[in-house]
Design a protein around this motif. Structure first.
Motif, PDB file in Angstrom:
ATOM      1  N   VAL A 178      33.791  39.627  40.215  1.00  0.00           N
ATOM      2  CA  VAL A 178      34.110  38.060  40.363  1.00  0.00           C
ATOM      3  C   VAL A 178      35.184  37.929  39.753  1.00  0.00           C
ATOM      4  CG1 VAL A 178      33.285  35.750  40.628  1.00  0.00           C
ATOM      5  CG2 VAL A 178      31.646  37.454  40.963  1.00  0.00           C
ATOM      6  N   GLU A 179      36.367  37.556  40.298  1.00  0.00           N
ATOM      7  CA  GLU A 179      37.537  36.946  39.620  1.00  0.00           C
ATOM      8  C   GLU A 179      37.988  35.658  40.094  1.00  0.00           C
ATOM      9  OE1 GLU A 179      40.600  40.007  40.099  1.00  0.00           O
ATOM     10  OE2 GLU A 179      39.100  41.380  40.429  1.00  0.00           O
ATOM     11  N   VAL A 180      38.322  34.683  38.923  1.00  0.00           N
ATOM     12  CA  VAL A 180      38.815  33.625  39.089  1.00  0.00           C
ATOM     13  C   VAL A 180      40.380  33.463  39.365  1.00  0.00           C
ATOM     14  CG1 VAL A 180      39.019  31.105  38.250  1.00  0.00           C
ATOM     15  CG2 VAL A 180      36.809  32.489  37.994  1.00  0.00           C
ATOM     16  N   GLU A 181      40.798  33.239  40.559  1.00  0.00           N
ATOM     17  CA  GLU A 181      42.485  33.455  40.683  1.00  0.00           C
ATOM     18  C   GLU A 181      42.993  32.062  40.186  1.00  0.00           C
ATOM     19  OE1 GLU A 181      43.644  36.144  41.607  1.00  0.00           O
ATOM     20  OE2 GLU A 181      41.537  37.005  42.275  1.00  0.00           O
ATOM     21  N   THR A 182      42.420  30.778  40.549  1.00  0.00           N
ATOM     22  CA  THR A 182      42.866  29.372  39.961  1.00  0.00           C
ATOM     23  C   THR A 182      41.757  28.618  39.621  1.00  0.00           C
ATOM     24  OG1 THR A 182      44.511  29.696  42.049  1.00  0.00           O
ATOM     25  CG2 THR A 182      44.164  27.381  41.149  1.00  0.00           C
ATOM     26  N   GLN A 183      42.258  28.053  38.648  1.00  0.00           N
ATOM     27  CA  GLN A 183      41.181  27.129  37.728  1.00  0.00           C
ATOM     28  C   GLN A 183      41.161  25.779  38.748  1.00  0.00           C
ATOM     29  OE1 GLN A 183      42.304  26.939  33.788  1.00  0.00           O
ATOM     30  NE2 GLN A 183      41.750  29.299  33.732  1.00  0.00           N
ATOM     31  N   LEU A 184      40.184  25.149  38.635  1.00  0.00           N
ATOM     32  CA  LEU A 184      39.701  23.644  39.381  1.00  0.00           C
ATOM     33  C   LEU A 184      40.605  22.773  38.237  1.00  0.00           C
ATOM     34  CD1 LEU A 184      38.746  21.772  41.515  1.00  0.00           C
ATOM     35  CD2 LEU A 184      36.535  21.803  40.007  1.00  0.00           C
ATOM     36  N   LEU A 216      42.890  18.424  32.240  1.00  0.00           N
ATOM     37  CA  LEU A 216      43.780  19.597  32.563  1.00  0.00           C
ATOM     38  C   LEU A 216      43.366  20.660  33.452  1.00  0.00           C
ATOM     39  CD1 LEU A 216      46.224  19.929  29.719  1.00  0.00           C
ATOM     40  CD2 LEU A 216      46.663  19.010  31.659  1.00  0.00           C
ATOM     41  N   ALA A 217      41.975  20.807  32.983  1.00  0.00           N
ATOM     42  CA  ALA A 217      41.420  22.142  33.886  1.00  0.00           C
ATOM     43  C   ALA A 217      39.856  22.364  33.558  1.00  0.00           C
ATOM     44  CB  ALA A 217      42.177  23.586  33.384  1.00  0.00           C
ATOM     45  N   LEU A 218      39.361  22.786  34.749  1.00  0.00           N
ATOM     46  CA  LEU A 218      37.960  23.119  34.547  1.00  0.00           C
ATOM     47  C   LEU A 218      38.018  24.610  34.750  1.00  0.00           C
ATOM     48  CD1 LEU A 218      36.298  20.390  36.804  1.00  0.00           C
ATOM     49  CD2 LEU A 218      36.149  20.593  34.556  1.00  0.00           C
ATOM     50  N   PHE A 219      37.707  25.542  33.747  1.00  0.00           N
ATOM     51  CA  PHE A 219      37.775  26.906  33.952  1.00  0.00           C
ATOM     52  C   PHE A 219      36.634  27.466  34.672  1.00  0.00           C
ATOM     53  CE2 PHE A 219      39.675  25.506  29.812  1.00  0.00           C
ATOM     54  CZ  PHE A 219      41.118  26.013  30.200  1.00  0.00           C
ATOM     55  N   ALA A 220      36.809  28.264  35.693  1.00  0.00           N
ATOM     56  CA  ALA A 220      35.785  28.773  36.339  1.00  0.00           C
ATOM     57  C   ALA A 220      35.382  30.227  35.799  1.00  0.00           C
ATOM     58  CB  ALA A 220      35.821  28.751  37.872  1.00  0.00           C
ATOM     59  N   THR A 221      34.379  30.541  35.250  1.00  0.00           N
ATOM     60  CA  THR A 221      33.943  31.569  34.717  1.00  0.00           C
ATOM     61  C   THR A 221      33.028  32.349  35.544  1.00  0.00           C
ATOM     62  OG1 THR A 221      32.283  30.724  33.577  1.00  0.00           O
ATOM     63  CG2 THR A 221      34.425  30.911  32.187  1.00  0.00           C
ATOM     64  N   PRO A 222      33.444  33.747  35.968  1.00  0.00           N
ATOM     65  CA  PRO A 222      32.589  34.251  36.483  1.00  0.00           C
ATOM     66  C   PRO A 222      31.335  34.941  35.705  1.00  0.00           C
ATOM     67  CG  PRO A 222      34.387  35.667  36.110  1.00  0.00           C
ATOM     68  CD  PRO A 222      34.620  34.252  35.558  1.00  0.00           C
ATOM     69  N   SER A 223      29.843  34.318  36.049  1.00  0.00           N
ATOM     70  CA  SER A 223      28.971  35.095  35.387  1.00  0.00           C
ATOM     71  C   SER A 223      28.597  36.570  35.847  1.00  0.00           C
ATOM     72  CB  SER A 223      27.880  34.075  35.437  1.00  0.00           C
ATOM     73  OG  SER A 223      27.231  34.175  36.821  1.00  0.00           O
ATOM     74  N   VAL A 240      38.548  31.624  43.886  1.00  0.00           N
ATOM     75  CA  VAL A 240      37.578  32.961  43.498  1.00  0.00           C
ATOM     76  C   VAL A 240      37.769  34.096  44.561  1.00  0.00           C
ATOM     77  CG1 VAL A 240      35.363  33.587  43.053  1.00  0.00           C
ATOM     78  CG2 VAL A 240      36.078  31.454  42.267  1.00  0.00           C
ATOM     79  N   THR A 241      38.095  35.118  44.107  1.00  0.00           N
ATOM     80  CA  THR A 241      37.799  36.251  44.821  1.00  0.00           C
ATOM     81  C   THR A 241      36.607  37.091  44.639  1.00  0.00           C
ATOM     82  OG1 THR A 241      40.244  36.399  45.171  1.00  0.00           O
ATOM     83  CG2 THR A 241      39.129  38.455  45.582  1.00  0.00           C
ATOM     84  N   VAL A 242      35.832  37.673  45.516  1.00  0.00           N
ATOM     85  CA  VAL A 242      34.547  38.457  45.335  1.00  0.00           C
ATOM     86  C   VAL A 242      35.173  39.759  45.961  1.00  0.00           C
ATOM     87  CG1 VAL A 242      32.029  38.642  45.615  1.00  0.00           C
ATOM     88  CG2 VAL A 242      33.150  36.429  45.318  1.00  0.00           C
ATOM     89  N   ARG A 243      34.780  40.882  45.187  1.00  0.00           N
ATOM     90  CA  ARG A 243      34.822  42.369  45.758  1.00  0.00           C
ATOM     91  C   ARG A 243      33.520  43.232  45.622  1.00  0.00           C
ATOM     92  NH1 ARG A 243      39.855  41.256  43.403  1.00  0.00           N
ATOM     93  NH2 ARG A 243      41.737  41.524  44.754  1.00  0.00           N
ATOM     94  N   GLY A 244      33.207  43.468  46.594  1.00  0.00           N
ATOM     95  CA  GLY A 244      31.925  44.514  46.672  1.00  0.00           C
ATOM     96  C   GLY A 244      32.002  45.253  48.133  1.00  0.00           C
ATOM     97  N   GLU A 245      30.650  45.435  48.486  1.00  0.00           N
ATOM     98  CA  GLU A 245      30.526  46.466  49.597  1.00  0.00           C
ATOM     99  C   GLU A 245      30.983  45.885  50.651  1.00  0.00           C
ATOM    100  OE1 GLU A 245      26.367  47.997  51.800  1.00  0.00           O
ATOM    101  OE2 GLU A 245      26.430  47.742  49.722  1.00  0.00           O
ATOM    102  N   PRO A 246      31.844  46.399  51.598  1.00  0.00           N
ATOM    103  CA  PRO A 246      32.501  45.723  52.829  1.00  0.00           C
ATOM    104  C   PRO A 246      31.346  45.345  53.665  1.00  0.00           C
ATOM    105  CG  PRO A 246      33.522  47.756  52.308  1.00  0.00           C
ATOM    106  CD  PRO A 246      32.374  47.744  51.260  1.00  0.00           C
ATOM    107  N   GLY A 247      31.551  44.185  54.266  1.00  0.00           N
ATOM    108  CA  GLY A 247      30.476  43.611  55.391  1.00  0.00           C
ATOM    109  C   GLY A 247      29.498  42.989  54.751  1.00  0.00           C
ATOM    110  N   ALA A 248      29.145  43.101  53.422  1.00  0.00           N
ATOM    111  CA  ALA A 248      28.107  42.640  52.872  1.00  0.00           C
ATOM    112  C   ALA A 248      27.807  41.152  52.917  1.00  0.00           C
ATOM    113  CB  ALA A 248      27.653  43.149  51.516  1.00  0.00           C
ATOM    114  N   GLU A 249      26.594  40.634  53.125  1.00  0.00           N
ATOM    115  CA  GLU A 249      26.373  39.149  53.054  1.00  0.00           C
ATOM    116  C   GLU A 249      26.230  38.870  51.476  1.00  0.00           C
ATOM    117  OE1 GLU A 249      23.361  35.804  54.908  1.00  0.00           O
ATOM    118  OE2 GLU A 249      23.366  37.548  55.812  1.00  0.00           O
ATOM    119  N   VAL A 250      26.701  37.820  50.924  1.00  0.00           N
ATOM    120  CA  VAL A 250      26.537  37.373  49.828  1.00  0.00           C
ATOM    121  C   VAL A 250      26.118  35.893  49.574  1.00  0.00           C
ATOM    122  CG1 VAL A 250      28.128  39.090  48.793  1.00  0.00           C
ATOM    123  CG2 VAL A 250      28.926  36.778  49.360  1.00  0.00           C
ATOM    124  N   ARG A 251      25.448  35.424  48.496  1.00  0.00           N
ATOM    125  CA  ARG A 251      25.337  34.264  48.107  1.00  0.00           C
ATOM    126  C   ARG A 251      25.918  33.809  46.894  1.00  0.00           C
ATOM    127  NH1 ARG A 251      19.595  32.193  46.038  1.00  0.00           N
ATOM    128  NH2 ARG A 251      19.964  33.830  44.542  1.00  0.00           N
TER     129      ARG A 251
END
Length: 170
Positions: free
Chosen positions: A45-51, A9-16, A92-103
């Protein structure tokens, strides 16, 4: 060929905890600091839809169910039959500093648990991100992820698990 029902049914992505660049100050007398940013906006980090791998039947040979992160297409390999249901990429939606590079870091393997102590494994977790993802001018980045569910014969049931999603500033 005898098919056994396999339902994932679902794999829940959890933001660490989203890790931001280290802001530790150098000890007195040391030169410089460890941070290269003048301002630091915490990452969210917000999970919008689960896998979700959908519903499949598995024959004696076992097989794989793969969800492509870019197209959302589900591919079946081996002795696996599609029983319908919705297969969904994780979003997944990530919010933070505009224009910043993320990993973005996803684990190599996730163990799923089903009834009766049965286990299944998801491997090959991948995103639709470019090689050097950046937050947009609004400080947002939305990405999708998918993976491969390895299904062994005789492992029927409803399997669930959690996928830790880690995001760090570069």
């Amino acid at each position: 060929m005898k098919l056994r029902l396999f339902l994932c049914l679902a794999l829940f992505a959890t933001p660490s905890v989203a890790a931001a660049q280290c802001m530790l100050c150098a000890q007195s007398g040391a030169k410089g600091t460890l941070s290269t940013r003048s301002t630091e906006t915490p990452l969210r980090v917000e999970v919008e839809t689960q896998l979700d791998m959908g519903r499949v039947a598995v024959g004696a040979g076992g097989g794989e169910v793969e969800i492509d992160p870019a197209s959302g297409a589900r591919r079946l390999r081996g002795d696996v039959v599609d029983l319908g249901g919705f297969a969904l990429t994780g979003v997944v939606t990530v919010r933070g500093e505009p224009g910043a590079e993320v990993r973005v870091i996803l684990p190599a393997t996730i163990e799923l648990e089903g009834g009766g102590g049965r286990l299944a494994r998801v491997t090959g977790l991948a995103t639709d991100l470019s090689a050097a993802p950046r937050l947009g001018p609004d400080g947002r980045l939305v990405f999708r992820f998918g993976g491969r569910l390895q299904v062994a014969a005789l492992d029927d049931g409803d399997y669930r698990g959690r996928i830790p999603v880690t995001v760090e500033y570069q």
